[in-house]
Design a protein around this motif. Sequence first.
Motif, PDB file in Angstrom:
ATOM      1  N   TRP A  62       0.926  -1.156  -0.013  1.00 56.91           N
ATOM      2  CA  TRP A  62       0.108  -0.154   0.101  1.00 56.91           C
ATOM      3  C   TRP A  62       0.984   1.197   0.100  1.00 56.91           C
ATOM      4  O   TRP A  62       1.909   1.383   0.816  1.00 56.91           O
ATOM      5  N   ASP A  63       0.430   2.016  -0.771  1.00 56.64           N
ATOM      6  CA  ASP A  63       0.978   3.386  -0.539  1.00 56.64           C
ATOM      7  C   ASP A  63       0.349   4.026   0.735  1.00 56.64           C
ATOM      8  O   ASP A  63      -0.874   3.692   1.074  1.00 56.64           O
ATOM      9  N   ALA A  64       0.981   4.869   1.529  1.00 60.64           N
ATOM     10  CA  ALA A  64       0.512   5.185   2.795  1.00 60.64           C
ATOM     11  C   ALA A  64      -0.687   6.077   2.616  1.00 60.64           C
ATOM     12  O   ALA A  64      -1.633   5.960   3.562  1.00 60.64           O
ATOM     13  N   HIS A  65      -0.779   7.037   2.005  1.00 64.82           N
ATOM     14  CA  HIS A  65      -2.083   7.770   1.834  1.00 64.82           C
ATOM     15  C   HIS A  65      -3.232   6.691   1.322  1.00 64.82           C
ATOM     16  O   HIS A  65      -4.278   7.113   1.920  1.00 64.82           O
ATOM     17  N   SER A  66      -3.004   5.912   0.494  1.00 64.57           N
ATOM     18  CA  SER A  66      -4.065   5.119   0.206  1.00 64.57           C
ATOM     19  C   SER A  66      -4.475   4.298   1.327  1.00 64.57           C
ATOM     20  O   SER A  66      -5.792   4.061   1.646  1.00 64.57           O
ATOM     21  N   GLU A  67      -3.574   3.691   2.086  1.00 66.14           N
ATOM     22  CA  GLU A  67      -3.923   3.092   3.139  1.00 66.14           C
ATOM     23  C   GLU A  67      -4.832   3.686   4.217  1.00 66.14           C
ATOM     24  O   GLU A  67      -5.538   3.095   4.724  1.00 66.14           O
ATOM     25  N   LEU A  68      -4.259   4.844   4.439  1.00 65.88           N
ATOM     26  CA  LEU A  68      -5.114   5.752   5.268  1.00 65.88           C
ATOM     27  C   LEU A  68      -6.568   6.077   4.901  1.00 65.88           C
ATOM     28  O   LEU A  68      -7.657   6.008   5.776  1.00 65.88           O
ATOM     29  N   LEU A  69      -6.642   6.261   3.481  1.00 61.54           N
ATOM     30  CA  LEU A  69      -8.121   6.544   3.149  1.00 61.54           C
ATOM     31  C   LEU A  69      -8.972   5.212   3.292  1.00 61.54           C
ATOM     32  O   LEU A  69     -10.309   5.091   3.480  1.00 61.54           O
ATOM     33  N   LEU A  70      -8.025   3.970   2.819  1.00 56.67           N
ATOM     34  CA  LEU A  70      -9.008   2.797   3.259  1.00 56.67           C
ATOM     35  C   LEU A  70      -9.450   2.609   4.353  1.00 56.67           C
ATOM     36  O   LEU A  70     -10.619   2.178   4.809  1.00 56.67           O
ATOM     37  N   SER A 102      -5.076   5.617  13.999  1.00 57.47           N
ATOM     38  CA  SER A 102      -4.551   6.135  12.678  1.00 57.47           C
ATOM     39  C   SER A 102      -3.559   7.569  12.842  1.00 57.47           C
ATOM     40  O   SER A 102      -2.458   7.647  12.151  1.00 57.47           O
ATOM     41  N   ARG A 103      -3.820   8.263  13.906  1.00 52.33           N
ATOM     42  CA  ARG A 103      -2.965   9.295  14.270  1.00 52.33           C
ATOM     43  C   ARG A 103      -1.368   8.673  14.608  1.00 52.33           C
ATOM     44  O   ARG A 103      -0.409   9.234  14.137  1.00 52.33           O
ATOM     45  N   ALA A 104      -1.622   7.591  15.626  1.00 48.78           N
ATOM     46  CA  ALA A 104      -0.275   7.079  15.729  1.00 48.78           C
ATOM     47  C   ALA A 104       0.256   6.455  14.782  1.00 48.78           C
ATOM     48  O   ALA A 104       1.480   6.606  14.417  1.00 48.78           O
ATOM     49  N   TYR A 105      -0.204   5.412  14.072  1.00 53.88           N
ATOM     50  CA  TYR A 105       0.330   4.498  13.012  1.00 53.88           C
ATOM     51  C   TYR A 105       0.590   5.084  11.881  1.00 53.88           C
ATOM     52  O   TYR A 105       1.741   5.079  11.321  1.00 53.88           O
ATOM     53  N   GLN A 106      -0.621   5.673  11.125  1.00 50.10           N
ATOM     54  CA  GLN A 106      -0.399   6.284   9.834  1.00 50.10           C
ATOM     55  C   GLN A 106       0.317   7.850   9.866  1.00 50.10           C
ATOM     56  O   GLN A 106       1.041   8.193   9.245  1.00 50.10           O
ATOM     57  N   GLY A 107      -0.341   8.446  11.001  1.00 49.15           N
ATOM     58  CA  GLY A 107       0.303   9.900  11.194  1.00 49.15           C
ATOM     59  C   GLY A 107       1.571   9.833  11.778  1.00 49.15           C
ATOM     60  O   GLY A 107       2.671  10.592  10.951  1.00 49.15           O
ATOM     61  N   VAL A 108       2.156   9.359  12.671  1.00 46.20           N
ATOM     62  CA  VAL A 108       3.275   9.267  13.138  1.00 46.20           C
ATOM     63  C   VAL A 108       3.948   8.081  12.620  1.00 46.20           C
ATOM     64  O   VAL A 108       5.405   8.212  11.974  1.00 46.20           O
ATOM     65  N   VAL A 114       0.178  13.847  11.815  1.00 43.08           N
ATOM     66  CA  VAL A 114      -1.160  13.721  12.412  1.00 43.08           C
ATOM     67  C   VAL A 114      -2.127  14.757  11.838  1.00 43.08           C
ATOM     68  O   VAL A 114      -3.393  14.690  11.869  1.00 43.08           O
ATOM     69  N   GLN A 115      -1.820  16.099  11.252  1.00 44.61           N
ATOM     70  CA  GLN A 115      -2.657  16.983  11.013  1.00 44.61           C
ATOM     71  C   GLN A 115      -3.228  16.579   9.535  1.00 44.61           C
ATOM     72  O   GLN A 115      -4.543  16.614   9.275  1.00 44.61           O
ATOM     73  N   THR A 116      -2.646  15.578   8.736  1.00 39.89           N
ATOM     74  CA  THR A 116      -3.293  14.987   7.718  1.00 39.89           C
ATOM     75  C   THR A 116      -4.473  13.968   7.954  1.00 39.89           C
ATOM     76  O   THR A 116      -5.336  14.031   7.234  1.00 39.89           O
ATOM     77  N   VAL A 117      -4.002  13.062   8.966  1.00 42.01           N
ATOM     78  CA  VAL A 117      -5.074  12.253   9.490  1.00 42.01           C
ATOM     79  C   VAL A 117      -6.397  12.946  10.014  1.00 42.01           C
ATOM     80  O   VAL A 117      -7.437  12.386   9.740  1.00 42.01           O
ATOM     81  N   ASP A 118      -5.869  14.085  10.846  1.00 42.26           N
ATOM     82  CA  ASP A 118      -7.069  14.895  11.373  1.00 42.26           C
ATOM     83  C   ASP A 118      -8.023  15.251  10.250  1.00 42.26           C
ATOM     84  O   ASP A 118      -9.116  15.351  10.248  1.00 42.26           O
ATOM     85  N   VAL A 120      -8.667  14.397   7.276  1.00 41.30           N
ATOM     86  CA  VAL A 120      -9.412  13.068   6.584  1.00 41.30           C
ATOM     87  C   VAL A 120     -10.495  12.703   7.580  1.00 41.30           C
ATOM     88  O   VAL A 120     -11.561  12.572   7.240  1.00 41.30           O
ATOM     89  N   TYR A 121     -10.282  12.734   8.825  1.00 45.59           N
ATOM     90  CA  TYR A 121     -11.084  12.260   9.872  1.00 45.59           C
ATOM     91  C   TYR A 121     -12.182  13.338  10.170  1.00 45.59           C
ATOM     92  O   TYR A 121     -13.455  12.879  10.189  1.00 45.59           O
ATOM     93  N   ARG A 122     -11.853  14.484   9.861  1.00 49.29           N
ATOM     94  CA  ARG A 122     -12.932  15.834   9.874  1.00 49.29           C
ATOM     95  C   ARG A 122     -13.998  15.662   9.012  1.00 49.29           C
ATOM     96  O   ARG A 122     -15.247  15.853   8.769  1.00 49.29           O
ATOM     97  N   VAL A 123     -13.486  14.892   7.630  1.00 45.37           N
ATOM     98  CA  VAL A 123     -14.597  14.618   6.478  1.00 45.37           C
ATOM     99  C   VAL A 123     -15.361  13.545   6.701  1.00 45.37           C
ATOM    100  O   VAL A 123     -16.594  13.617   6.667  1.00 45.37           O
ATOM    101  N   ILE A 124     -15.009  12.657   7.545  1.00 45.95           N
ATOM    102  CA  ILE A 124     -16.152  11.565   7.714  1.00 45.95           C
ATOM    103  C   ILE A 124     -16.686  11.437   9.093  1.00 45.95           C
ATOM    104  O   ILE A 124     -17.695  10.960   9.220  1.00 45.95           O
ATOM    105  N   ALA A 125     -16.101  12.291   9.990  1.00 44.97           N
ATOM    106  CA  ALA A 125     -16.871  12.484  11.257  1.00 44.97           C
ATOM    107  C   ALA A 125     -16.520  13.714  12.044  1.00 44.97           C
ATOM    108  O   ALA A 125     -15.951  13.884  12.789  1.00 44.97           O
ATOM    109  N   PRO A 126     -17.156  14.697  11.581  1.00 47.13           N
ATOM    110  CA  PRO A 126     -17.022  16.112  11.953  1.00 47.13           C
ATOM    111  C   PRO A 126     -17.819  16.174  13.358  1.00 47.13           C
ATOM    112  O   PRO A 126     -18.689  15.638  13.577  1.00 47.13           O
ATOM    113  N   ASN A 127     -16.991  16.899  14.186  1.00 45.98           N
ATOM    114  CA  ASN A 127     -17.385  16.897  15.500  1.00 45.98           C
ATOM    115  C   ASN A 127     -17.757  15.653  16.589  1.00 45.98           C
ATOM    116  O   ASN A 127     -18.726  15.687  17.145  1.00 45.98           O
TER     117      ASN A 127
END
Length: 209
Positions: A62-70, A102-108, A114-118, A120-127
């Motif tokens: 997996w490309d790391a970004h693809s993995e995060l999106l999956l 995801s913040r720990a494994y994919q982000g760091v 972590v900002q990238t993970v955040d 994407v996360y805001r898109v799927i689960a705002p607030n």
Amino acid sequence: MTRGKFITLEGGEGAGKSTQVKNIAAFLRARGVDVVQTREVGGSPTAEEIRDFWLMKGEGYWDAHSELLLIMAARREHLVKTIWPALNRGAWVVSDRFADSSRAYQGVGLGLGVQTVDAVYRVIAPNFEPDLTLLLDLPVKTGLARMASRGGPDDRYQQKDAAFHQKLREAYLLLAKTHAYRFRVIDASASAKAVGDQIEKTVAGYFEL
Ligand code: TMP
């Protein structure tokens, strides 16, 4: 109907999360709480399918970004099909891992940030975030020794070296500091019984049970 509470367990390998998820669920049920016990990656039929498809591929697949999106697609399925309906009917949800993984494994760990993970996360689960996150913290050496005694690594991340796992530990401890309002750090190096007692005390105190 009062919305239920969302509790997540986080930590590195060998921390004993799955045992403690069962323990918390039993502790809450004994107090009359309706509990849904779940896990990530997974927790709904589609998310479990994504887990099988994602986790069992070898290093470099997996490309790391693809993995995060999956992973985030699986998380969205988990939220929509399992977590939100349960909370809305008043049940409490206890999940073995959630977005902090995801913040720990994919982000760091994978270096996406972590900002990238955040973002994407805001898109799927705002607030939306857990009411309480229990970080089961233990020295990397102890975690890896426990994993070895269980028959060795069984996924790609477990096979990574001690330096990678150390990075994860530090990432989690930093998340616990920056999100101190919802994180509680549990010393997971003790026996399962002692860790369970510590967790029960923390949960009871946090929610005033
Ligand atoms: P598990 O061993 O706790 O079942 O988790 C399986 C693997 O998935 C574990 O190595 C951690 C990894 N993982 C991530 O990399 N990112 C995530 O967001 C989640 C939930 C798990």
